[in-house]
Design an enzyme around this catalytic site. Structure first.
Site, PDB file in Angstrom:
ATOM      1  N   HIS A 271       3.417  -1.393 -17.203  1.00 36.26           N
ATOM      2  CA  HIS A 271       3.628  -1.717 -15.620  1.00 36.26           C
ATOM      3  C   HIS A 271       2.624  -2.786 -14.358  1.00 36.26           C
ATOM      4  O   HIS A 271       1.741  -3.420 -15.488  1.00 36.26           O
ATOM      5  CB  HIS A 271       2.699  -1.000 -15.190  1.00 36.26           C
ATOM      6  CG  HIS A 271       2.566  -0.099 -13.254  1.00 36.26           C
ATOM      7  ND1 HIS A 271       3.363   0.454 -12.595  1.00 36.26           N
ATOM      8  CD2 HIS A 271       1.846  -0.729 -12.389  1.00 36.26           C
ATOM      9  CE1 HIS A 271       3.236  -0.269 -10.923  1.00 36.26           C
ATOM     10  NE2 HIS A 271       2.320  -0.871 -11.443  1.00 36.26           N
TER      11      HIS A 271
ATOM     12  N   GLU B 227      -2.809  11.108  11.984  1.00 40.36           N
ATOM     13  CA  GLU B 227      -2.826  10.323  13.100  1.00 40.36           C
ATOM     14  C   GLU B 227      -2.251   8.908  11.643  1.00 40.36           C
ATOM     15  O   GLU B 227      -1.870   8.043  12.546  1.00 40.36           O
ATOM     16  CB  GLU B 227      -4.470  10.006  12.613  1.00 40.36           C
ATOM     17  CG  GLU B 227      -5.188  10.891  13.450  1.00 40.36           C
ATOM     18  CD  GLU B 227      -5.259  12.036  13.059  1.00 40.36           C
ATOM     19  OE1 GLU B 227      -4.803  12.352  11.964  1.00 40.36           O
ATOM     20  OE2 GLU B 227      -6.227  13.498  13.624  1.00 40.36           O
TER      21      GLU B 227
ATOM     22  N   SER C  48       0.430  -0.991  -0.093  1.00 36.03           N
ATOM     23  CA  SER C  48       0.143   0.261   0.396  1.00 36.03           C
ATOM     24  C   SER C  48       1.048   1.095   0.263  1.00 36.03           C
ATOM     25  O   SER C  48       1.261   1.266   0.687  1.00 36.03           O
ATOM     26  CB  SER C  48      -0.666   0.205   1.393  1.00 36.03           C
ATOM     27  OG  SER C  48      -1.130   0.992   0.915  1.00 36.03           O
TER      28      SER C  48
END
Lengths: 624, 624
Positions: free
Chosen positions: A263, A366, A126
C-alpha cells in the site's frame, strides 16, 4: 468511446478493457515518476473507472461549471494516479503533465484538490468524506436545482469503517437520492492489512440495504458486469445505489496482486509492470457533455431587510442569528440552511419556517451536516450550518478538509461558553474559537448583541473560505444602533478616555461584563478602555496597537479556554517583532459543573467582578 | 427487589411497575426543583431503568471500583433525572440531594460526570458517545480482564443518527462482545421534533442486525417484556444485543405523552404530574453485588529498558514512538495500544508485534478508537491510541468529552506538518497542537529526536488527563544522549551565549532547522539562542522568561498553523501583566501542495533559510 484510436475495429468490450489497461499503465507510470503514491489502490479500481468514464459519465471537460455536468468524487483520494490517468484518457492533461505527479508545483497532487484542478469536485484524502459530500451535491441536483445530473462516488472498502459513511448512507436514503451512486472498490486490503470483512460483499450489502440503498454486487474486473450495474444504478428510482465491486488490489501485475505490504508504494519494477500490462497507450475517451441545463435561483432576490432591535432591549444573539438568516434567505435565493436537529435552540428554525424548501434537517449527525454544506457550497449555494458550538467539534476533520477544498461556507455554533448555565460542560462550546482560528483562511466572528449579529450574518455570506459565527444562549442588552456597521476585521472601542489605565478586550458575553466592570472601576477612579473584539479572526491590529501604545496593558477576558481564543487572537496583532504591551488574560480554566449563567461566569472568573478585581491588581501591583 | 417497603405483598410485576412509577415521580420532581432539565426523556425510559436495576444489574454501590461490577452508561445523558432517581432508589443518594439537581455545587449535574459521582462511568451529554465508550469497557472485560461483568448502555433513538454509533456497532460485533447490551429508548421524538424513523423499530432492527448484533424489539413500557429481553441479552453468546424499546416520551403524564415541544423543559405543572403518577415514594432496590473478581494484570511487569539511539544517527520520532511503546509494554502489563489502521505508519505495529493480546486494531474509525481508549482507561488500563495527527481531528468531540470525564489517556499523532512531503495537505497535521492545547487539563508534547521521544512516551503514562504526543514521519538526527532527561513542562536550551541577539523557539522538526540557521547566523556574527520547546503544554515559563530578559525577542518557528500552536504557547509564559518580549513567528500560513519534505519546509517558510532570513530582518530593522 475511443475515437481515432487503433482500436476502431475492436469490440466494445475490448475497447473498455484496453482503456482499463491504459489507466493501469498510467497509474503505475505516474507513481514511478513520483517515487511515491498509491498504484496498487489504483489498479484495483481501474475497470470501474474505465466503465464509468466511457459508458456512463456525462461531463463537459471544457466547462467544469456546466450546471448539468455529472459529478465524480474520488473518495479514496489516495488512488489519485487513477484519476489523473482518467484525465489523460479524457484528453484534458497530457502525458508530460501526468508524469509531474506529486512534484512541487504540479497540479497533480498526492491527493486531488479542486484548488488546482477544475474537474475535482472536492478535496479528498481524509477517508470517509467523499460520500458525505456527494450527498450534498446530490441534494443540490435533486431538491434545489432539479437538474438531472448524477453524482458518482468511488469509495474504498476500508473507509466504510468511518461512521461518517453511515451518516451519509442514512441521509441519502432518507432524501431518496436516486441520482447518487457509490462504487465501492472492495479490494479487501487496507493500508496495514486485511479489512474487517475482506471480500465478504454480503457484509457490506446487508449494511447498505438496511440503510435503504439499492445494492448491486459485481466482479469489479468484469467490465460488462460493471456496466450492467451502473446502468441499473441509473435506472433505479427512489433510492441511491451502491455498486459493491470485488476487486484485486494491484490487479494486472502478478507480483502485486492481492499482496499485503504494497500500500502507498510505487511498484518495485515499474517498467516490467508496464510491460506486463501491455505497454503505454494513448487511447482517448470522448466523454459526452450533458444536455443544456439552467440554474434557476434567486427567484425571490431583493433588498435585505435585517431585523431591527431597540437599544437597551434584551435579545439573545442566537435569536438574532435566526431572524437575520431568515431575512437573508428572503433577500437572497442562493442562501440555504442546515441544522443538526437543534434548530429550536440555534434558531435555524426561523429560516426553516420561512424557507422550508431551502432548509435541510440533518438530524444529530454533525459530520454529515458539514459535508452536505460543503457539497452545496461547491454547487454554488451559500450554506449556513448550525449546531451547538460544542458539537461542531464533531466535524473538525470535515471543516479542515473544507479549507483544503477552498470551500466557502458558514458555520454557526450556538450555546457558547459557561454562560449557558445549568446544562454543564458537555454542552458548552469552550474550544470552538481555537478550532476555527486554526483553520486555514477562516474568519471567526463573535458578536455581543443582536444588531451586530444581524450585520455579521449578512456579511459572512460574501466572504471566502470557512466562516464561523459564535452565538450565545442567553439574552443580552442591545448596545448598538441598527445602522452601526461592523466590518470584518474591525472592532469597537466602547469606552475610552485619555486617562485609561489599561484596556479590557472582550467579545460576546464578556463585552457586557467588561462594560459593567469599567463602570465600577470608573467610580473608583480607575478609567479603563473597553474593546469589543467581535472579529476574532482577522483581528483589528490597528485598534489593538493603538490601545497598547496608549494604555500599555491589554487584559483579555473570554468565555472560552485560555488556549487558542481571544487572548491568543490579540497576540496576532503583535507578532512582527514590534514592542508588545503587557498582557493578562481571564478565561475558563476549570471544569464547570451545573449552575446558573451568572454563577457560571462568576465561578469561571470572567464576570464583571473578576474583571474589576484583575484590573485593580494589575493597576496597583503590576502595570505601574 | 424492594425490601422493607409497603409493597411486600405485591406481585413481582407490580413491584417493578411501582419502582418505575417512583423513578418517574422523582424525575419530574428533580427537574421541577431545578427549573430545567429533561423529565420527558426520563419518563420514556423509566421502565427500562426499573427492570435493569431491579432484575439484571449487578453492582456494589459501596465499591464502585469493584472489578466485577456491571457497568451502566447513560448515553442519553440528558435523561440524568432518571439516573439520579435510580440512585435514590438504590439508596446511595437521599431525597434531599435529589432535589439539588442542577444547582451550583451539586453532584447531580445536568449531564452526569464521573468527576463528581463515583457510579458514573463516563461523562455523557454529547450524543452518540456512550455506546462507543461502552465498547471499550466491554473489551476490557472480555479480552483483557476476563471478568464476566456486563456493560449496559441506555441510548436515545435520536443519537443513532451519529456515525459514531455505527462505528461502535461494527467494533462490538467484530469483537463478539456478548457482554455488551444497548437499550434504545425509541420514544420517536428528538429535541426539535420527530426522528427520521419514528416508531419504526424494524428500521433500527435491520441496521443493527446487518452490523451483526442480536436484536430484540419490545414494548418499552411492558416490564415483563423488557425483563424477557434483558434475560435474552444475557443469554446470547458470541454477539452483542440491542433491545429496541418502543416508548412514549413523557409516559405517564397525559398532558406530556408523545407531545412535541416539551424536550428539555420541566413539566408545566409538576405537582399535578406527580399526583397523576401516584405520588412520591421511597421504594428501595437491593441491587446485588457481583461475585468476587480479581484483576490479573501486569504479569510481565519489570524494569523499563527504553531503546537507545546513537547521537548523530538518523531516526524518525514515529519509529522511536513504536519502539519505546513496545518497551513500555514489556515493562508494564497495564499498557495497551490502539490504532486506526495505520499502525505501519504510526509504528504502533511494533507494540502489536510484541504484545498482540494488548493491541486493539480499530480500523479507520478514529472516533471509536478514542472512545474505546476512554473505556479502557476508565477500567484502569493505560491506553496509547495513535493515528495520523490530521485524522485525530476526527475525534475532537471525543477528546473534549474525555476531559470532561477526567479520563487519563495517551493520544499520539504521527505525520505532523508539511514535513511529510508529497502526500499533501489532507494528510498533514497542521491544526493538532491548537486542538489539543485547548483541551482542559491536557499535556502536549512534541519531541524532535528519538531519545527525547522515548523518554516522553514513558513519562506520559503517569500523567493525569489527556496527553498528546506529536511525531514526525521523516528521519531526524539524534541530538540527545540516552540519559538526558526531559521533564514535562521543561525545555532545552540548545545554543546560547552571552551575546545572543534573539531567541529562536522551536519544537520537533523545526529544532533541526533552527540549529542549522543558528550555525549560519553565527558565521555571520549574529549569535542566537535556540530553545527546544518539547513540552508545548505546560510550557517552560522560567526558561522562556530568562531568554526574553536576556535576548529581548522570541522568534517562534513551527510546522503548524500560526494559530494555537507553539507561537501561542510561548505567550502562556507572558500573560500575567509582566513585561513581554518582542515576538515574531514563522508558521505554515499557506495551503501546501505536493513537494518533497525539504521543499515543503522551504515553501512554508519554516526551514533554516527562512529562519535565518527572519532573524537578519529582525536584528537589522526591528529589534534594535
Amino acid at each position: 468511446m475511443a475515437a481515432g484510436t487503433p482500436h476502431d475495429g475492436a469490440t466494445a468490450e475490448q475497447q473498455l478493457n484496453d482503456l482499463a489497461r491504459q489507466l493501469r499503465v498510467d497509474s503505475v507510470r505516474a507513481a514511478a515518476a513520483a517515487g511515491s503514491g498509491h498504484p496498487t489502490s489504483s489498479l484495483s479500481a481501474a475497470d470501474l473507472m474505465a466503465v464509468l468514464l466511457a459508458r456512463h459519465f456525462r461531463y463537459d471537460f471544457d466547462r467544469p461549471d456546466h450546471p448539468g455536468n455529472d459529478r465524480f468524487i474520488l473518495s479514496k483520494g489516495h488512488a489519485s494516479p487513477l484519476l489523473y490517468a482518467a484525465y489523460k484518457a479524457a484528453g484534458v492533461i497530457d502525458d508530460e503533465e501526468l508524469l509531474t505527479f506529486r512534484a512541487r508545483g504540479s497540479r497533480l497532487e498526492g491527493h486531488p484538490t479542486p484548488r488546482r484542478l477544475p474537474w475535482v469536485e472536492v478535496a479528498t484524502g481524509s477517508l470517509g468524506q467523499g460520500l458525505p459530500v456527494g450527498v450534498g451535491m446530490a441534494l443540490s441536483g435533486k431538491r434545489l436545482d432539479r437538474i438531472p445530473y448524477r453524482v458518482w462516488v468511488l469509495c474504498g472498502d476500508s473507509e466504510l469503517a468511518e461512521g461518517s459513511v453511515w451518516e451519509a448512507a442514512e441521509h441519502a436514503a432518507y432524501e431518496q437520492l436516486d441520482n447518487l451512486t457509490a462504487l465501492v472498490d472492495v479490494n479487501r486490503l487496507g493500508q496495514r492489512g486485511p479489512t474487517r470483512h475482506g471480500w465478504d460483499l454480503d457484509a457490506y450489502a446487508r449494511r447498505f440495504a438496511a440503510f435503504g440503498w439499492h445494492v448491486v454486487s459485481v466482479d469489479g474486473h468484469d467490465t460488462a458486469d460493471v456496466d450492467r450495474a451502473l446502468r441499473e444504478a441509473r435506472d433505479t428510482a427512489g433510492r441511491p445505489t451502491v455498486v459493491l465491486a470485488r476487486t484485486l488490489k494491484g490487479k494486472g501485475v502478478a507480483s502485486a496482486e492481492d499482496r499485503e505490504g504494497l500500500h502507498g508504494k510505487p511498484l518495485p519494477d515499474a517498467d516490467a509492470a508496464v510491460e506486463e500490462l501491455g505497454g503505454t497507450g494513448d487511447l482517448r475517451v470522448r466523454v459526452p457533455a450533458p444536455p443544456a441545463a439552467r440554474v434557476l435561483r434567486a427567484t425571490r432576490s431583493g433588498h435585505l431587510e435585517l431585523p431591527r432591535y431597540e437599544k437597551g432591549s434584551e435579545v439573545a444573539t442566537r435569536d438574532a442569528y435566526g431572524q437575520a438568516l431568515a431575512a437573508l434567505g428572503t433577500a437572497r435565493g442562493d442562501v440555504v440552511a442546515l441544522d443538526g436537529e437543534v434548530g429550536d435552540s440555534t434558531r435555524a428554525e426561523f429560516f426553516a419556517k420561512d424557507h422550508p424548501e431551502r432548509f435541510f434537517e440533518c438530524y444529530i449527525a454533525e459530520q454529515q451536516m458539514v459535508a452536505a454544506a460543503v457539497g452545496l457550497a461547491r454547487r454554488g449555494w451559500v450554506p449556513y450550518a448550525s449546531s451547538f458550538a460544542a458539537f461542531l467539534t464533531r466535524a473538525h476533520d470535515f471543516v479542515r478538509m473544507a479549507a483544503v477544498s477552498g470551500a466557502d461556507l458558514n458555520l454557526v455554533g450556538s450555546h457558547a461558553g459557561v454562560a449557558i448555565g445549568q446544562d454543564g460542560p458537555s454542552q458548552m462550546g469552550l474550544e470552538d474559537l481555537a478550532m476555527f482560528r486554526a483553520v486555514h483562511g477562516s474568519t471567526v466572528l463573535y458578536p455581543c448583541d443582536a444588531p451586530q449579529t444581524a450585520r455579521l450574518v449578512a456579511a459572512m455570506a460574501d466572504l471566502d473560505g470557512v466562516r464561523y459565527l459564535r452565538t450565545s444562549r442567553g439574552a443580552a442588552p442591545v448596545l448598538y444602533g441598527p445602522d452601526e456597521e461592523f466590518p470584518v476585521g474591525g472592532s469597537k472601542v466602547l469606552r475610552s478616555s485619555g486617562a485609561d489605565r489599561l484596556t479590557v478586550v472582550a467579545a460576546g458575553v464578556t463585552v457586557h461584563e467588561a462594560l459593567a466592570a469599567a463602570g465600577l472601576l470608573d467610580r473608583e477612579g480607575i478609567p479603563v478602555r473597553v474593546i469589543d473584539l467581535y472579529s476574532v479572526k482577522p483581528v483589528d491590529r490597528a485598534t489593538l496597537r493603538e490601545a497598547a501604545e496608549t494604555t500599555g496593558c491589554l487584559l483579555t477576558v473570554e468565555d472560552h479556554r485560555p488556549e487558542g481564543g481571544i487572548g491568543d487572537a490579540v497576540v496576532d496583532a503583535f507578532s512582527d517583532g514590534m514592542p508588545v504591551p503587557r498582557l493578562a488574560r481571564l478565561a475558563v480554566t476549570g471544569m464547570p459543573g451545573s449552575a446558573s449563567p451568572a454563577e457560571q461566569l462568576h465561578a469561571a472568573g470572567v464576570d464583571a467582578e473578576a474583571i474589576a478585581a484583575a484590573v485593580r491588581l494589575l493597576v496597583e501591583h503590576v502595570v505601574r
